[in-house]
Design a protein around this motif. Structure first.
Motif, PDB file in Angstrom:
ATOM      1  N   THR A 215     -22.704  15.292  22.030  1.00  0.00           N
ATOM      2  CA  THR A 215     -23.438  14.129  22.498  1.00  0.00           C
ATOM      3  C   THR A 215     -24.584  14.619  23.379  1.00  0.00           C
ATOM      4  O   THR A 215     -24.650  15.806  23.733  1.00  0.00           O
TER       5      THR A 215
ATOM      6  N   GLU B 212     -15.705  17.135  20.402  1.00  0.00           N
ATOM      7  CA  GLU B 212     -16.527  17.928  21.313  1.00  0.00           C
ATOM      8  C   GLU B 212     -15.704  18.583  22.415  1.00  0.00           C
ATOM      9  O   GLU B 212     -15.867  19.780  22.705  1.00  0.00           O
TER      10      GLU B 212
ATOM     11  N   SER C 260     -17.823  13.153  17.287  1.00  0.00           N
ATOM     12  CA  SER C 260     -18.048  13.481  18.698  1.00  0.00           C
ATOM     13  C   SER C 260     -16.746  13.606  19.474  1.00  0.00           C
ATOM     14  O   SER C 260     -16.716  14.227  20.543  1.00  0.00           O
TER      15      SER C 260
END
Length: 666
Positions: free
Chosen positions: A153, A125, A122
């Motif tokens: 997320t 991202e 994540s």
């Protein structure tokens, strides 16, 4: 091995568009001798020691050394190093990969985006989202969007749902968005706006890739109520020009079952869609709530010209039939010639608990005695697993002296299924526990693995009946790694459960024990073909040595040893896969070595050939062929070949069909 070993009785292309189109291009079978000669071309590793070095570092999972190649002045080495991290999946590389999203070469940027998605970190991202607005290459942009879906997320999902206005007319971006939403949904990250966008992406004005991803996302996302979208789903299921989209949408319609028109539509699709894979999907979408409305269509499907449709119809009755006469299923089963359909319908007959139960049970037992195929025998024991009164018959068949491995495996699985029946008599609980202990003490890897799994099943509550786990420890000590890794894993999980200990890590470093044979790889042409002669006809594969060199080299070595000759396809799941290559014939067999996963940027379209595994970096000798696009396998199972002729043969394969001979051809 799941995907697949048994417990894929529990399961894994070159460029995506090439595979997605192969179902049409490969619809006829030609004997290898009549196929036009293909000029041999050396693969990319043959004369490039640096590419071999990068692939070796990938195989050895050596992150620091691979990071050095990201700094190479040669774009092909930067690209290969980035792709290596898609298999290594080390989050320690995320920061370095993020920095290379702005590489001057589009191919490198695409490889970096794919690797970041595979790592599913994540922390990537933000960098991916920033690259989305900066990226000028549409193909790379699509890759970035898909990678975002693997890394996003919940807070970041809205940015994937709402593309910048400048991208809403970019067909590549729409496909990337759809794949990104699909990948997020597989991770349980979705929202009502995401679902609405996926439904919109089903429109035929959108590119095929967007429609395929959207359809699969709607079909596979858990706990969706698609009733509000029943109308556009119905339109797509009936009118989309591609069978794979229609089939996935048909599955999604099962989540819109409260819409009054859906059951009738599924019945129509199950009877009339021209592609058998859509008919299979329509049957799978049918559920217990619509049983009365759809059962006539399911009855008709039992005699479909395609055996996979007929099997799926029988499975529908086994799963959903209620208040039917068991003798009705028995009568219909006795009229069928396809043994797997018949055995599944006999299971449905026993599941009904009719007053004629004893007579039905006797009929199944008589068929078992008369059956010649071990796979039919196994399926008949599986049918008897629906009836606790057949316990002693199944137990004796399972542990009969000199019983065939396939039958023993099915038999123990039937006993476990029987024990789960709510009317399994309490007086036999102790006998069942002792049967599991007997299975474990045989030392047979399948029986040991299945018994261990049952022993840790909290629903069966066997800890009190077998409080001493010493017999499991002794059985585990006799296993040989990496060959018996799956059984070892099952036993260790059970020991941890019984002893209330934290999970013991799987010894993957021991499992992946077969380095890439570069001498063998160098001798394999880039377009090497393989002919698989089966009892149903000839299948021709093209090996993807440049994408999976270690896997292809192992496969070629096994072919030259005659390893696959005489083996069976032991697992066939309609509209999913045909799997073979198990030396035992039951899905629990392996070689004395395992391979590391090679997860190139390829998609599982129709006719993809992948390696089965019991988890990452545990591949061996079993392989499978996909019947249709199966994108949930992408990036999880090594793709090492694709079908170039004989897809119609693949679609006719059934459990027990023989792999007569496998040959290398030019």
């Amino acid at each position: 091995m799941p995907l697949y070993t048994p417990a894929f009785t529990r399961l894994r292309l070159t460029i995506a568009f090439a595979l997605l189109g192969c179902a049409c291009a490969c619809s006829t079978t030609q004997p290898a001798a009549t196929m036009p000669a293909i000029a041999s071309a050396p693969n990319k590793f043959a004369a490039d020691t640096t590419l071999r070095r990068i692939a070796t570092l990938q195989d050895e999972r050596r992150t620091p050394a691979l990071l050095n190649y990201l700094l190479s002045s040669e774009p092909r080495y930067r690209e290969q190093a980035a792709l290596a991290f898609a298999s290594v999946q080390d989050k320690a590389a995320t920061s370095a990969l993020n920095a290379h999203l702005n590489d001057q070469e589009a191919a490198v940027r695409r490889a970096v985006a794919y690797a970041l998605g595979q790592t599913a970190d994540s922390t990537a991202e933000a960098a991916l989202r920033q690259q989305l607005t900066a990226e000028t290459n549409s193909t790379v942009r699509a890759e970035v969007l898909e990678a975002l879906g693997k890394c996003t997320t919940r807070a970041g999902l809205p940015a994937l749902v709402r593309l910048p206005a400048s991208l809403t007319t970019d067909t590549a971006a729409l496909a990337g968005q759809s794949w990104g939403l699909y990948r997020a949904a597989l991770r349980g990250i979705t929202s009502e706006p995401a679902v609405a966008q996926l439904v919109q992406l089903l429109g035929t004005n959108n590119p095929y890739g967007a429609r395929l991803a959207a359809a699969n996302a709607l079909a596979r996302t858990r706990a969706l109520d698609l009733t509000p979208y029943a109308t556009p789903l119905a339109t797509a299921a009936q009118t989309d020009p591609n069978y794979a989209v229609r089939g996935a949408v048909a599955l999604a319609l099962g989540k819109a079952s409260h819409a009054p028109a859906v059951p009738a539509l599924l019945g129509t699709l199950a009877r009339r869609d021209p592609d058998y894979r859509v008919r299979v999907s329509a049957l799978r979408a049918m559920n217990a709530a619509m049983y009365v409305q759809v059962k006539e269509a399911a009855w008709a499907a039992l005699t479909d010209v395609n055996d996979q449709v007929a099997v799926t119809a029988a499975e529908f009755f086994l799963a959903h039939a209620t208040q039917e006469l068991g003798t009705l299923f028995l009568e219909k089963a006795n009229k069928l010639t396809q043994w797997r359909v018949r055995a599944t319908l006999l299971a449905a007959a026993l599941n009904q608990r009719s007053k004629e139960q004893a007579a039905i049970r006797q009929a199944v037992q008589e068929r078992y005695a008369a059956a010649a195929s071990p796979y039919e025998k196994g399926y008949l024991l599986k049918a008897l697993g629906e009836d606790p009164a057949a316990y002693e018959f199944v137990r004796q068949a399972t542990f009969a002296p000199a019983q065939q491995l396939v039958v023993r495996t099915y038999g123990l699985e039937a006993l476990v299924a029987m024990r789960h029946q709510p009317d399994f008599p309490a007086v036999q609980h102790a006998s069942f526990a002792l049967a599991l202990r007997q299975a474990a003490e045989t030392g047979d890897v399948a029986l040991l693995g299945i018994a261990a799994e049952a022993l840790r099943d909290p629903k069966l509550n066997l800890r009190q009946l077998l409080p001493d786990a010493t017999f499991l420890q002794k059985a585990q000590a006799k296993l040989v790694l990496p060959r018996d890794l799956e059984a070892w894993q099952s036993v260790q999980q059970t020991l941890d459960f019984l002893q209330k200990k934290p999970a013991t890590p799987t010894p993957v470093a021991v499992a992946a024990s077969h380095p890439i044979n570069w001498a063998a790889v160098s001798a394999i042409p880039a377009n090497q073909r393989v002919v698989v002669r089966t009892g149903k006809g000839v299948i021709t594969l093209q090996l993807l040595v440049e994408d999976a060199p270690g896997s292809v080299a192992s496969f070629v070595e096994l072919i030259r040893q005659g390893f696959y000759d005489g083996k069976n396809f032991h697992r066939v799941v309609p509209n999913f896969v045909a799997q073979g290559g198990c030396p035992r014939g039951d899905g629990w067999g392996s070689t004395d070595y395992n391979l590391r996963s090679e997860l190139a940027n390829l998609r599982y379209g129709a006719g993809a050939v992948g390696l089965a595994s019991a988890g990452k970096d545990t591949e061996s000798c079993q392989w499978f062929i996909t019947h249709a696009p199966t994108p949930h396998l992408d990036g999880r199972y090594t793709i090492f070949a694709r079908i170039v002729a004989g897809m119609d043969v693949v679609q006719r394969l059934e459990i027990g069909d023989t792999i007569e001979r496998v040959e290398l051809v030019r």
